[in-house]
Every structure is written in C-alpha cells, then in structure tokens.
Scaffold this active site. Structure first.
Site, PDB file in Angstrom:
ATOM      1  N   ASN A  91      26.409  17.822  51.649  1.00  0.00           N
ATOM      2  CA  ASN A  91      26.529  18.246  50.250  1.00  0.00           C
ATOM      3  C   ASN A  91      27.979  18.229  49.792  1.00  0.00           C
ATOM      4  O   ASN A  91      28.306  17.740  48.708  1.00  0.00           O
ATOM      5  CB  ASN A  91      25.985  19.670  50.077  1.00  0.00           C
ATOM      6  CG  ASN A  91      24.470  19.739  50.090  1.00  0.00           C
ATOM      7  OD1 ASN A  91      23.790  18.718  50.033  1.00  0.00           O
ATOM      8  ND2 ASN A  91      23.943  20.946  50.171  1.00  0.00           N
ATOM      9  N   ARG A 113      14.075   5.945  44.079  1.00  0.00           N
ATOM     10  CA  ARG A 113      14.675   5.743  45.404  1.00  0.00           C
ATOM     11  C   ARG A 113      13.622   5.098  46.296  1.00  0.00           C
ATOM     12  O   ARG A 113      12.674   5.743  46.718  1.00  0.00           O
ATOM     13  CB  ARG A 113      15.150   7.067  46.007  1.00  0.00           C
ATOM     14  CG  ARG A 113      16.254   7.749  45.203  1.00  0.00           C
ATOM     15  CD  ARG A 113      16.887   8.894  45.971  1.00  0.00           C
ATOM     16  NE  ARG A 113      17.757   9.691  45.128  1.00  0.00           N
ATOM     17  CZ  ARG A 113      19.014   9.392  44.823  1.00  0.00           C
ATOM     18  NH1 ARG A 113      19.544   8.279  45.303  1.00  0.00           N
ATOM     19  NH2 ARG A 113      19.739  10.178  44.051  1.00  0.00           N
ATOM     20  N   ARG A 136      22.148   6.772  42.557  1.00  0.00           N
ATOM     21  CA  ARG A 136      23.374   6.859  43.345  1.00  0.00           C
ATOM     22  C   ARG A 136      23.107   6.821  44.842  1.00  0.00           C
ATOM     23  O   ARG A 136      22.270   7.547  45.355  1.00  0.00           O
ATOM     24  CB  ARG A 136      24.141   8.139  42.989  1.00  0.00           C
ATOM     25  CG  ARG A 136      25.503   8.239  43.665  1.00  0.00           C
ATOM     26  CD  ARG A 136      26.215   9.512  43.304  1.00  0.00           C
ATOM     27  NE  ARG A 136      26.644   9.494  41.921  1.00  0.00           N
ATOM     28  CZ  ARG A 136      26.385  10.470  41.051  1.00  0.00           C
ATOM     29  NH1 ARG A 136      25.668  11.494  41.413  1.00  0.00           N
ATOM     30  NH2 ARG A 136      26.824  10.387  39.809  1.00  0.00           N
ATOM     31  N   HIS A 181      14.319   8.171  35.548  1.00  0.00           N
ATOM     32  CA  HIS A 181      14.202   9.158  36.617  1.00  0.00           C
ATOM     33  C   HIS A 181      12.753   9.605  36.806  1.00  0.00           C
ATOM     34  O   HIS A 181      12.446  10.336  37.747  1.00  0.00           O
ATOM     35  CB  HIS A 181      15.097  10.367  36.276  1.00  0.00           C
ATOM     36  CG  HIS A 181      15.215  11.380  37.356  1.00  0.00           C
ATOM     37  ND1 HIS A 181      14.684  12.649  37.252  1.00  0.00           N
ATOM     38  CD2 HIS A 181      15.798  11.317  38.580  1.00  0.00           C
ATOM     39  CE1 HIS A 181      14.941  13.323  38.356  1.00  0.00           C
ATOM     40  NE2 HIS A 181      15.619  12.543  39.177  1.00  0.00           N
ATOM     41  N   TYR A 234      10.943  17.350  51.262  1.00  0.00           N
ATOM     42  CA  TYR A 234      11.112  17.771  49.866  1.00  0.00           C
ATOM     43  C   TYR A 234       9.818  18.438  49.406  1.00  0.00           C
ATOM     44  O   TYR A 234       8.740  17.866  49.576  1.00  0.00           O
ATOM     45  CB  TYR A 234      11.373  16.576  48.958  1.00  0.00           C
ATOM     46  CG  TYR A 234      12.802  16.091  48.881  1.00  0.00           C
ATOM     47  CD1 TYR A 234      13.323  15.626  47.688  1.00  0.00           C
ATOM     48  CD2 TYR A 234      13.624  16.084  50.002  1.00  0.00           C
ATOM     49  CE1 TYR A 234      14.623  15.158  47.601  1.00  0.00           C
ATOM     50  CE2 TYR A 234      14.930  15.625  49.932  1.00  0.00           C
ATOM     51  CZ  TYR A 234      15.424  15.163  48.732  1.00  0.00           C
ATOM     52  OH  TYR A 234      16.715  14.704  48.648  1.00  0.00           O
ATOM     53  N   ARG A 294      17.040  26.302  42.039  1.00  0.00           N
ATOM     54  CA  ARG A 294      17.495  26.092  43.405  1.00  0.00           C
ATOM     55  C   ARG A 294      19.004  25.867  43.496  1.00  0.00           C
ATOM     56  O   ARG A 294      19.690  26.411  44.336  1.00  0.00           O
ATOM     57  CB  ARG A 294      16.789  24.888  44.023  1.00  0.00           C
ATOM     58  CG  ARG A 294      17.121  24.665  45.494  1.00  0.00           C
ATOM     59  CD  ARG A 294      16.864  23.242  45.930  1.00  0.00           C
ATOM     60  NE  ARG A 294      17.873  22.325  45.417  1.00  0.00           N
ATOM     61  CZ  ARG A 294      17.624  21.101  44.965  1.00  0.00           C
ATOM     62  NH1 ARG A 294      16.391  20.649  44.937  1.00  0.00           N
ATOM     63  NH2 ARG A 294      18.591  20.328  44.508  1.00  0.00           N
ATOM     64  N   HIS A 332      12.059  21.117  45.299  1.00  0.00           N
ATOM     65  CA  HIS A 332      12.360  20.016  44.389  1.00  0.00           C
ATOM     66  C   HIS A 332      11.403  19.947  43.200  1.00  0.00           C
ATOM     67  O   HIS A 332      11.631  19.207  42.252  1.00  0.00           O
ATOM     68  CB  HIS A 332      12.311  18.701  45.185  1.00  0.00           C
ATOM     69  CG  HIS A 332      12.904  17.526  44.471  1.00  0.00           C
ATOM     70  ND1 HIS A 332      12.151  16.481  44.000  1.00  0.00           N
ATOM     71  CD2 HIS A 332      14.192  17.238  44.157  1.00  0.00           C
ATOM     72  CE1 HIS A 332      12.934  15.594  43.414  1.00  0.00           C
ATOM     73  NE2 HIS A 332      14.179  16.019  43.504  1.00  0.00           N
TER      74      HIS A 332
END
Length: 685
Positions: free
Chosen positions: A47, A375, A405, A435, A468, A564, A592
């Site tokens: 992170n 992704r 990213r 997204h 997740y 979160r 998530h």
C-alpha cells in the site's frame, strides 16, 4: 488540512495513511495467526509503495504549478508532504518494532528461524556462499558512482540495491539485489527441528567483498527508489489521429519504469554525509529521502515460505458455499429468468460467473455477449469462455479499460487476443475510465431477444475474487437489462446519453439521483418523519456529497457509514456531524462491496454496484449501480449489511482524532462480520 469551505473536510492523502494504520494494527494484533500478520505486513508495505508512486507523485506535480495559483487554490503541497513524511516515518518505526520484536521471535518459537545478517555470517556462511555462487552471482549488475556528483546510474523502480561504501570515500558501489528473479527468502537447511531461512539480501551482503576486490569495504546499506506511476500521455491531449489510446498507453508503459523519483527509501543507519552524497549523485531532493530499516520491500512477505506446514500459523480456510439455485442447475438461464440471483465472494466460487459465460458460449440460442473488463486475469476460465464463444460464432463485444493502473499491459494484451479472434474490442476513451463490472447476454427465445445481465461490485477476476469481498447480481429484469443495454450502446459509440430511470449510471444519473435521495431524507427529518441513510463503500471523498451528508446530519437524519479506506468527512462533530457514525472493517479479506440504503419514507431503496462516493466515480467514470427489486435479495443484502454494522471485533471507529479505536460494545455478543457472514450464507444455502 481544512479546505477553504465553510465546513471541515480532511485531506485525502493524510487520511489514507490512517487507513494504512488500520492495516498495521492487524499486523500487530497477536490474536491473528502468525502468517496472517505477515500478510498484513506485506499489504502495509505494498500500500505504502503505491501511495508514494501515485499520490505523492501527484503532490510533486502540484508543486510545479505557479505559486500564486496554488495560493488561490489553497494548495500547499510542501506542508502536506512534510506531514506525510512525518506520519510515514512513525509508521515505519512501528513496523520495524512489530517485525523484529514480535514476529521474528514467534517464527523461531515455531521452528522457523529467519536469520539476521550476523547469524548468517557467523554460522551459515558456507551455505550462503554456495547459494551465491550457484544462483545469485550471474544475475548481478555492479556499478560505481562518484560521491556527490551527478551519476548516470539508473535505479529501477521498486527494485532493491546495496549502496556500498569504501575506505576511499571518493566513490560508492551499487549492486542490485536480484529478488525480482530469485526468491526473496532462501531456505538454507534444517537444524534439528529448526528450519533456517535467510534473506537473499544477506546472502549477497556476505559476498560483497569479492565483488569489489580493489576496494576496502567499510559498510553497505539497502536502498530502494520508487518512481512516479502515472502515464503522462501528451499525445492523447494533442489528439494524434494515427494511434488509438490503447496504442499510446502500450507505448508509454516504459515511462512508468523511467518516471521521476518519488521516494528513496534508505537504511536509517546510513551516515548523514553518505545520504547527502547519494542524494546529489542520484539528483534527488531532500523531500525524496525517506528513512527505513535494514530491509525494504516487505510486500515480499506475502510469499514467505512455511516449511513446517503448521496449520495453526495460518487463518482457518472458510469452506466454499454452494449457491442453492445454481449448484444443481443444468441451465443458468432458466434459473435467472425465474428469479434474480445473488452471489458473494470470496464466500462463493467465482465459477458461477464463469459458468454462465461458458454456457452462453455453447448455447445455440445465445446470439451475443457484451462485457466490460477492468482488470483482466492473466489467464482464466472466463477468458477461455469468451474465446470459446468466438469459436462458436457468437458475437462478442469486449470493453477493455486500458487505463486500469498497473494492469494496462495485461489488459491491452488480452484486448488484442480477443480482436485477433474476431471480437469487437473497444478501448478506453480519453479522460474517462470505465470502472463498471457489467455483462449482458442476448439470447433468442421464441421470436424475441431476452437479455440476461450480471452487475457486480468487483472485477471479472477469479484470482482477486478469492480475497476481495464483493457481490454480484444476476438478473433478467426487463427494464434493468434494457437500461444496461443502453450503457453498452454508449460504450460502443451508438448512443451519447443512456436514458435510465432505474440504473444509476455515471457520469449521467448517479450524482443527481444520490443527491436527491440524501435531500429527501433531510426533508423527511425536517418534517419529523422517519428517515435514515446507511451506506457501505471503499472511499468517501466527494465534497458535494459530504456537504449534503453534513446538512442531513444537522437536520437529524441518522447516518450510518462503513468506509473501508479514506474518508474526507469528519464524523461526530457537535452541531455538524454528530448524527453520523462511521466505521471501517479490516480483516482477513479486503472489503470491496458497495451497498447504499435509504429509508425513503418506509419504502426503502437499496443499490449495489461499482461506484464509491468519490468525484471520479460520480463524474469521470462509467459506473453502474443497480437497484435491488427482488425482496429476498434485498433482505439478504440488508442482513449482510447489518452484520457488518454490528462488527465489534475488526471494525474501527472513524472519529475526529482518527485514532482507529476498535468499536466498543455493551453487547456481550461478539460479532466478527466476515466469519458471521460466512455462517449466515452457509445456513441460507
């Protein structure tokens, strides 16, 4: 930091560090199994690395803006950078204490000895020398640089190096630590019951004398350079006609490796004069220098070996829950047509999503599959199913987010594979990301095309679905699927604005609808009517939404939030946000999912999907939130939300002080939401 507004708001980057504090708390919590704590050490480090590569690099870009303009905009990047570095230094010190004072001794108690350099050099030098000669030596790149003089030595992003000092202080040596090509942790031998493991760093360090035979080595220090992760696509702005955005991104990926430095992490025992000389040699500023420990890249601990196979050292694996309706079904289309279905990851297998695509690929009645991929897994049953659909003559439309990213290269690679096999592949648009996690299947039933949809909170990725926490809705609801079809028409360029009365679609209807729903609750409170807002998300950043939540709180609306990550809203401020109570859950899996619930005068509304309450999710991304119409699914999501709201084991309270205290509860019942949700779903299915 408070912005120039008439209400308080946090700086997102400083508050993000508070989120990483919560991760560090899990690494420190000795009630967690040892390897679970090592996992959180790894997550904390990963992170922080991304934070410097992305957020800190953006602050550095702001510094280049004309000072008078920065002043008008109330941007003070130097002040923020100083606060960030102060907090990061405190966290690094705590990480070191957790690791060396608790984790290493506990490993040894469990017959796993992670050697210090002194232990390796004293007792295991023969084994280290043998491993060095057989594995490491041929992978080394050895350079020397003149002290305090600009050098053309290039340090790769996030790779490990030793800076070697000599008795002759005119120059230094630089040697790569090849942990990118070899395991970071090397199992040297077994002494009785004790498994002996060494850092590859220390094995190399023990052999440095032979690499600089003409020099007398005085010391060595581990260093690591983080580089800017953003891709500055000037050509995108210039609007070149001959290249697609995907081509531009693909060609620009090397910029990420060569981006400007954002942090040089160095061993804090490095003398001041050496630091000064190194900084000049690498062309860095003082703000780029961050003190660390003797070892960097703690994210490698996610792959730390477990030679004893002691199950007590790891978190107990939760059994995979079989979905009651799908498990025994021969035909998923029949199941979904009859009733909406909901899946939950990682409690259930991602196979249910992949199975639907696989059925669509071989079903004679299916005409078309449309999917948005944010992704893409490197290789999966999902990609195989899409390729099978193409082989079977189905029309396949794939929207590839080329700007996800760190996943650009893999995403574009798969886009080209799909294109080669005959799919209609659409890449990102300039200045907007897609997204949403959505899929649409068109199936000819009778003389009509029936639409089947999947709308999720997480990526179409079987690997990430294992850790997740996400939700996915399967539906054949005519109006929902019709509106989702319009979303794909927008992606395909066949429609500019998708008309939608039910779906919340960013950047078209999501903000306006959410703002209206918050205002409705505010008006209900002012009229003395029942009201409430309950929401779970990853991040809360949008100023307009925050201001409306403050106004709702002032009016008396009870607001219960689970956020979160970072939040710019400050809860519990008297006269402003005292009716807002906010927690964050950090546990075995990454929370998530997004769930939004409004009282709506006794006719509650609930939405789930891909969008957080962030400006980018509301205004600059294609996002989809779906209403929940099926009453059974509504109750199931509501029950899950209530379990999370009641968590008093892994939930921390967001407060004005942001001190991340565990939720205190007068209730004698212990609620650890991830474990309790698994039990709840197990009972239901």
């Amino acid at each position: 930091m408070k912005e120039t507004t008439n209400y308080p708001i946090r700086h997102r980057d400083l508050n993000w560090l508070s989120f990483n504090d919560r991760v560090l708390q899990e690494a420190k919590d000795e009630t967690n199994p040892l390897y679970e704590r090592l996992k959180f050490v790894s997550i904390f480090s990963s992170n922080l690395d991304e934070f410097f590569r992305v957020r800190v690099s953006q602050l550095r870009q702001i510094k280049k803006v004309n000072k008078s303009l920065r002043k008008k905009l109330a941007f003070r990047p130097n002040k923020i950078l100083k606060e960030i570095l102060k907090k990061v230094n405190e966290q690094q010190e705590e990480l070191g204490a957790i690791f060396f004072d608790t984790i290493i001794p506990e490993l040894k108690e469990n017959n796993i000895q992670l050697l210090s350099f002194e232990e390796l050099n004293t007792s295991y030098l023969e084994e280290a020398t043998s491993y060095f000669n057989e594995n490491i030596k041929e992978l080394l790149k050895i350079d020397t640089i003149k002290a305090s003089t600009n050098s053309d030595v290039f340090l790769e992003n996030s790779e490990l190096y030793f800076l070697v000092t000599f008795k002759s202080a005119m120059q230094y040596g630089i040697v790569n630590i090849p942990s990118d090509q070899l395991p970071r942790f090397v199992e040297l031998k077994v002494d009785g019951d004790q498994h002996v493991i060494a850092f590859i760093d220390d094995i190399l360090k023990s052999q440095l004398g032979g690499l600089f035979p003409k020099e007398e080595i005085t010391n060595s220090f581990a260093i690591k350079l983080s580089r800017d992760a953003e891709l500055y696509l000037e050509q995108e702005i210039d609007g070149e006609l001959d290249q697609t955005l995907a081509d531009l991104i693909y060609e620009s990926l090397s910029q990420r490796l060569e981006g400007q430095p954002t942090r040089l992490l160095y061993d804090s025992s490095m003398p001041k004069e050496v630091r000064k000389n190194l900084r000049k040699s690498l062309g860095l500023g003082k703000v780029d220098m961050v003190a660390g420990g003797a070892y960097h890249n703690f994210d490698d601990f996610i792959k730390f070996p477990e030679p004893t196979d002691n199950k007590k050292l790891k978190a107990e694996k939760l059994s995979s829950i079989k979905h009651k309706a799908f498990q025994e079904a021969d035909n998923y289309f029949d199941v979904i047509r009859e009733k909406d279905q909901l899946v939950h990851f990682p409690y259930m297998s991602f196979d249910y999503v992949q199975n639907l695509i696989n059925q669509a690929a071989t079903d004679e009645l299916v005409r078309e599959i449309k999917i948005s991929l944010y992704r893409v897994a490197d290789h999966s049953a999902l990609t195989d199913a899409l390729l099978l659909a193409l082989e079977n003559g189905k029309k396949v439309t794939v929207f590839i987010e080329a700007k996800a990213r760190f996943d650009e290269e893999n995403n574009i690679k798969w886009g080209r594979i799909f294109e080669d096999k005959g799919a209609h592949v659409i890449y990102s648009y300039p200045k907007i990301k897609v997204h949403s996690k959505v899929m649409l299947i068109l199936r000819e039933e009778g003389k009509k095309l029936r639409r089947y949809a999947y709308i999720g909170t997480g990526n179409f990725n079987a690997q990430t679905s294992k850790f997740y926490c996400d939700h996915g809705l399967f539906t054949a609801h005519k109006k929902i699927t019709k509106e989702l079809h319009r979303v794909f028409k927008v992606l395909q360029g066949d429609m500019i604005i998708p008309r939608a009365k039910r779906l919340l679609i960013s950047p078209f209807t999501t903000r306006a609808t959410l703002e209206e729903l918050i205002r409705n609750e505010t008006e209900a409170a002012k009229a003395g009517k029942p009201c409430s807002i309950t929401a779970k998300m990853n991040q809360l950043e949008d100023e307009k939404i925050i201001k409306l939540l403050y106004k709702a709180s002032i009016a008396g609306v009870p607001i219960r939030l689970i956020v979160r990550g970072f939040s710019r809203l400050i809860p519990g401020v008297k006269g402003l946000s005292e009716n807002i109570y906010m927690t964050s859950i950090v546990d075995q899996f990454l929370e998530h999912g997004r769930i939004y619930k409004f009282h709506n005068l006794g006719k509650p509304l609930m939405f789930t999907g891909s969008a957080d309450w962030m400006t980018r999710n509301l205004d600059r991304r294609i996002e989809v939130l779906t209403p929940i119409y099926d009453q059974d699914i509504f109750k199931e999501l509501d029950d899950i939300l209530n379990i999370q709201l009641a968590d008093n084991v892994k939930a921390r309270v967001h407060t004005e002080k942001e001190d991340n205290q565990i939720v205190s509860s007068t209730d004698s019942k212990t609620v650890r939401s991830q474990i309790d949700i698994h039990s709840y779903l197990l009972d239901k299915n």
